[in-house]
Design a protein around this motif. Structure first.
Motif, PDB file in Angstrom:
ATOM      1  N   LEU A  30     -21.639 -52.573 -39.107  1.00  0.00           N
ATOM      2  CA  LEU A  30     -20.853 -52.090 -40.239  1.00  0.00           C
ATOM      3  C   LEU A  30     -20.830 -53.131 -41.342  1.00  0.00           C
ATOM      4  N   ARG A  31     -20.960 -52.680 -42.595  1.00  0.00           N
ATOM      5  CA  ARG A  31     -20.717 -53.556 -43.745  1.00  0.00           C
ATOM      6  C   ARG A  31     -19.220 -53.560 -44.015  1.00  0.00           C
ATOM      7  N   VAL A  32     -18.642 -54.720 -44.185  1.00  0.00           N
ATOM      8  CA  VAL A  32     -17.208 -54.799 -44.449  1.00  0.00           C
ATOM      9  C   VAL A  32     -16.952 -55.755 -45.605  1.00  0.00           C
ATOM     10  N   THR A  33     -15.777 -55.644 -46.197  1.00  0.00           N
ATOM     11  CA  THR A  33     -15.324 -56.620 -47.186  1.00  0.00           C
ATOM     12  C   THR A  33     -14.146 -57.362 -46.577  1.00  0.00           C
ATOM     13  N   LEU A  34     -14.268 -58.678 -46.480  1.00  0.00           N
ATOM     14  CA  LEU A  34     -13.173 -59.465 -45.921  1.00  0.00           C
ATOM     15  C   LEU A  34     -11.972 -59.403 -46.848  1.00  0.00           C
ATOM     16  N   ASP A  35     -10.798 -59.690 -46.296  1.00  0.00           N
ATOM     17  CA  ASP A  35      -9.589 -59.585 -47.102  1.00  0.00           C
ATOM     18  C   ASP A  35      -9.557 -60.604 -48.239  1.00  0.00           C
ATOM     19  N   ASP A  36     -10.438 -61.623 -48.183  1.00  0.00           N
ATOM     20  CA  ASP A  36     -10.518 -62.561 -49.318  1.00  0.00           C
ATOM     21  C   ASP A  36     -11.605 -62.138 -50.307  1.00  0.00           C
ATOM     22  N   GLY A  37     -12.191 -60.933 -50.096  1.00  0.00           N
ATOM     23  CA  GLY A  37     -13.121 -60.406 -51.082  1.00  0.00           C
ATOM     24  C   GLY A  37     -14.587 -60.646 -50.769  1.00  0.00           C
TER      25      GLY A  37
END
Length: 163
Positions: A30-37
């Motif tokens: 899965l491609r994700v965006t970390l909570d820091d962007g």
């Protein structure tokens, strides 16, 4: 892109987190965006299910904590264990993933099911909360219902019409 490849066991410090709903916590790619962007990708062992608080490590030594995202859930609370058991039975019959807690059930919000449970005499509320259902309900290899184990050899060599 940061590659997150391992689920850590045991405590560790995490420098950032990633907030994922259930349907993304059961994906191993899965491609994700970390909570820091920052951009990251999950490259985990197949069949990995991530829970709230799990730690993932990446190939550059990064450690990321998994946060279960709030989802719209139907929540049933009752002091009557028999009623809750009946609710579990009816939901399980429909192959719903349910989270079972002391005196409480949660499932992905569905007004048809809400009405069904109200018909059993339960109060149902709709809430935003993380969803951590019972394991094994994702259809993975929960298919242990012996398909093909019942070979009844009706013609055990005895052909009734042999003359």
């Amino acid at each position: 892109m940061i590659r997150l490849t391992k689920k850590l066991t045991g405590p560790a410090d995490s420098e950032t987190s990633v907030t994922l709903p259930l349907h993304e916590r059961i994906r191993s790619r899965l491609r994700v965006t970390l909570d820091d962007g920052r951009d990251a990708g999950l490259f985990l062992e197949r069949g990995t299910t991530l829970k709230d608080g799990d730690l993932l490590s990446g190939d550059d030594g990064i450690t990321v904590r998994v946060v279960a995202a709030d989802e719209t859930l139907s929540v049933v609370r009752s002091d009557d264990p028999l009623l809750l058991a009946r609710a579990c039975y009816h939901l399980g019959n429909r192959h719903m993933s349910i989270q079972i807690m002391a005196g409480e059930l949660r499932y992905s919000h569905d007004h048809v099911l809400d009405d069904m449970l109200r018909g059993l005499g339960l109060a149902v509320t709709v809430e935003q909360a993380p969803f951590e259902p019972e394991p094994g309900a994702y259809g993975g290899s929960a298919d242990g219902h012996g398909h093909g184990h019942h070979h009844h050899d009706h013609d055990g060599g005895h052909h009734p019409h042999h003359h």
